[in-house]
Design a protein around this motif. Structure first.
Motif, mmCIF file in Angstrom:
data_model
loop_
_atom_site.group_PDB
_atom_site.id
_atom_site.type_symbol
_atom_site.label_atom_id
_atom_site.label_comp_id
_atom_site.label_asym_id
_atom_site.label_seq_id
_atom_site.Cartn_x
_atom_site.Cartn_y
_atom_site.Cartn_z
ATOM 1 N N VAL A 84 0.844 -1.208 0.000
ATOM 2 C CA VAL A 84 0.000 0.000 0.000
ATOM 3 C C VAL A 84 0.872 1.248 0.000
ATOM 4 O O VAL A 84 0.649 2.186 -0.776
ATOM 5 N N VAL A 85 1.872 1.277 0.850
ATOM 6 C CA VAL A 85 2.763 2.439 0.921
ATOM 7 C C VAL A 85 3.489 2.639 -0.402
ATOM 8 O O VAL A 85 3.645 3.772 -0.890
ATOM 9 N N ALA A 86 3.932 1.543 -1.009
ATOM 10 C CA ALA A 86 4.639 1.643 -2.290
ATOM 11 C C ALA A 86 3.733 2.211 -3.378
ATOM 12 O O ALA A 86 4.164 3.026 -4.202
ATOM 13 N N MET A 87 2.475 1.797 -3.386
ATOM 14 C CA MET A 87 1.547 2.300 -4.404
ATOM 15 C C MET A 87 1.270 3.793 -4.192
ATOM 16 O O MET A 87 1.194 4.563 -5.149
ATOM 17 N N VAL A 88 1.143 4.205 -2.934
ATOM 18 C CA VAL A 88 0.947 5.632 -2.648
ATOM 19 C C VAL A 88 2.161 6.424 -3.107
ATOM 20 O O VAL A 88 2.042 7.491 -3.733
ATOM 21 N N LEU A 133 -3.287 11.274 0.492
ATOM 22 C CA LEU A 133 -3.689 11.009 -0.893
ATOM 23 C C LEU A 133 -5.165 11.301 -1.106
ATOM 24 O O LEU A 133 -5.556 11.840 -2.153
ATOM 25 N N ALA A 134 -6.006 10.978 -0.120
ATOM 26 C CA ALA A 134 -7.450 11.241 -0.241
ATOM 27 C C ALA A 134 -7.723 12.731 -0.349
ATOM 28 O O ALA A 134 -8.589 13.168 -1.125
ATOM 29 N N GLU A 135 -7.004 13.532 0.412
ATOM 30 C CA GLU A 135 -7.189 14.988 0.348
ATOM 31 C C GLU A 135 -6.816 15.520 -1.035
ATOM 32 O O GLU A 135 -7.464 16.427 -1.557
ATOM 33 N N THR A 136 -5.769 14.952 -1.618
ATOM 34 C CA THR A 136 -5.386 15.366 -2.970
ATOM 35 C C THR A 136 -6.424 14.932 -3.992
ATOM 36 O O THR A 136 -6.804 15.704 -4.871
ATOM 37 N N LEU A 137 -6.881 13.694 -3.887
ATOM 38 C CA LEU A 137 -7.886 13.183 -4.829
ATOM 39 C C LEU A 137 -9.163 14.003 -4.756
ATOM 40 O O LEU A 137 -9.781 14.286 -5.789
#
Length: 576
Positions: A84-88, A133-137
């Motif tokens: 998960v961290v790598a994908m982020v 990431l959610a805040e950016t999305l």
């Protein structure tokens, strides 16, 4: 470096050499699909590390493509927090290079959903990454195409869930209340607009007369005889009369000489049929602009809510709660009992009569006048007519001092140039301006608002009428609320909403289906008549089928035979 169940260095290096050989021998990245899930996970963890480029012969584009292939093959990656961290990290690295794309979060959201079924648990560090990431999305959801918007909102909900990020519905609504001016908004009319509208009317009448003359079997004598030309278009000292200007070939490959666009309209030659130079007087123009104000002033394809002040005028907590309830309409064909209960609670706080008034007022913005093809053509005309008047005012400031005696021959000359100098694609008063500027070797005028030019060079931006998914769902919620509190004008409003939503310009299948179902559930003869008229008017096959099914069910409940439906929707012409 990211920590995880990494293979020993020699094993990872062997896999890396295999990948390098596949790329260098032009076998492509298909070799990745032959690896095990663990091998792909190990390579992903290594490739997102900042030290990785120094360990490989792969160039940056090959690394990026390999990462893309691995991440989008999410179903074959091991379920672990470090993945998960790598994908982020991969998403954020791509965003720093090429800008953020909502689509990049889709594989991660799907991976998390699969991880939930597999018992994946995340620590505070991983949740913090997902929250960021959610805040950016959230800021970029509406930048993706409408076909991906539902998936983007689903990805955002998944990221929020895993990050433990709670979003207050009222706070989310507040962010959608602030709108920027629409590029289609009306601007102040230019000086002396009354004169220019009267002048354009005179030019339009002269153009009609000249067009009939020029469409004859052969061109008039004055097109071949300079003396006859001078008699027909006498000089007046205001602008030069140029005999033979119509003999010029025209722009690029189109031969526009000898009034060819007027005399030989054809799709192959890209010549539109001449249907007159549209012009109206100032009073009629102002009335038309007033009629189109709602269409011009609001954008439906942006994150904000158009005309939000009609639904939440005071922005008090109870106003925001009511608006948030409408916006939270379930993405389903019909309202749920739970949502209807929430709607009644929110409406009770402001009063049911006031709630219905607000909903009806806001829906008026959508369906009056509505984004039909004719209304958009009227909107484009309003902008073009005012802009052309302004351009003429700047180019020919002395013309407004002409009396009626001088106006007639001047209008005739402008009309013939508009017919003879047109490129055949658009018939407008701008043709004279462009011809006159070319004759004087002056810059051609920009017949467009500075910020309003679209990629197609039109005066207006029709995309403003297309709804975002969130505005579509709000429209559905407002329609359901309107149907929940019926009034004498409910059927008429629902019919108009369905008709406008079904047009190509509006493209709101959600709104159209909601209005159609609401009419079917209304259970009155008037609703059956409205559905019958909609069945005739709607050309979209899927929506027409939806109307037919709704009509059949509603008729059965009313005990109306199928053979009698056509008679129900027939116009009465006020005969008893």
């Amino acid at each position: 470096m990211l920590q995880g169940n990494c293979a020993p260095p020699d094993d990872l290096d062997a896999r890396l050499r295999e990948l390098e050989h596949a790329v260098e021998s032009r076998q492509g990245l298909g070799v990745l699909h032959q690896w095990s899930s663990e091998d792909r996970g190990r390579l992903l963890l290594a490739m997102v590390d900042t030290d990785f480029p120094a360990r490989t012969r792969l160039n940056p584009s090959d690394i990026a493509m390999a990462l893309h292939t691995i991440v989008w093959a999410f179903a074959s990656l091991p379920i672990r927090p470090d993945i998960v961290v790598a994908m982020v990290r991969k998403i954020e690295r791509d965003a720093s290079v090429a800008g953020f794309s909502a689509l990049s979060c889709f594989p991660l959201a799907d991976y998390l959903e699969r991880g939930g079924a597999a018992g994946l648990t995340l620590g505070s560090a991983e949740r913090a990454d997902l929250k960021r990431l959610a805040e950016t999305l959230e800021e970029h959801v509406h930048e993706c195409r409408r076909s991906y918007e539902r998936q983007a909102l689903r990805a955002l909900a998944t990221l929020n869930l895993w990050a433990g990020r709670l979003v207050d519905p009222n706070e989310a609504i507040v962010k959608r209340l602030e709108a920027t001016p629409s590029p289609n908004r009306f601007r102040p009319l230019p000086p002396h607009f009354d004169f220019w509208s009267r002048f354009f009317l005179a030019v339009s009448r002269e153009a009609e007369t000249l067009a009939k003359e020029l469409k004859g079997k052969s061109l008039p004598v004055w097109t071949r005889d300079a003396a006859k030309f001078a008699e027909r278009f006498p000089p007046d000292g205001l602008t030069l009369r140029a005999f033979g200007f119509w003999t010029q070939v025209g722009p690029r490959w189109r031969d526009c000489s000898q009034f060819a666009p007027l005399r030989k309209p054809s799709r192959a030659a890209d010549f539109a049929e001449f249907r007159g130079l549209r012009a109206i007087d100032e009073k009629a123009f102002v009335a038309l602009r007033d009629e189109l104000e709602a269409l011009a002033a609001h954008q439906w394809n942006q994150p904000w809510i158009p005309a939000a002040e009609r639904l939440a005028p005071e922005r008090e907590p109870r106003d925001l709660a009511f608006l948030a309830t409408l916006a939270a309409a379930p993405d389903a064909a019909r309202p749920s009992k739970d949502w209807l209960r929430q709607l009644r609670v929110a409406a009770e706080a402001i009063g049911f009569d006031e709630a219905r008034r607000r909903v009806a007022s806001w829906l008026d913005i959508f369906h009056r006048p509505g984004a039909t093809a004719d209304r958009l053509a009227d909107l484009a005309f309003c902008h073009r007519f005012a802009l052309e008047a302004h351009a003429y005012e700047l180019a020919f400031p002395d013309w407004k001092n002409c009396d009626d005696t001088a106006l007639a021959p001047l209008a005739r000359w402008v009309a013939v140039v508009c017919l003879g100098a047109s490129d055949g694609r658009v018939w407008s008063f701008a043709a004279f301006l462009e011809w006159d500027c070319a004759r004087r070797d002056a810059p051609a005028p920009e017949i467009c608002h500075p910020e309003g030019r679209s990629p197609y060079g039109t005066i207006i931006n029709p995309d403003c009428c297309h709804l975002t998914l969130e505005n579509d769902l709000l429209l559905r919620g407002a329609i359901w609320a309107l149907a929940e509190w019926p009034a004498p004008d409910t059927v008429d409003r629902l019919e108009r909403i369905a008709g406008v939503a079904a047009t190509i310009a509006a493209r709101s299948r959600i709104g159209a289906n909601a209005a159609i179902n609401a009419l079917a559930a209304h259970g009155s003869i008037e609703a059956l008549q409205a559905l019958t008229r909609l069945r005739r008017a709607i050309v979209d096959k899927n929506l027409a089928n939806a109307v037919a099914k709704a009509l059949e069910k509603a008729a059965a409940r009313q005990g109306v035979a199928a053979a009698d439906l056509e008679e129900l929707g027939a116009p009465t012409y006020d005969f008893a």
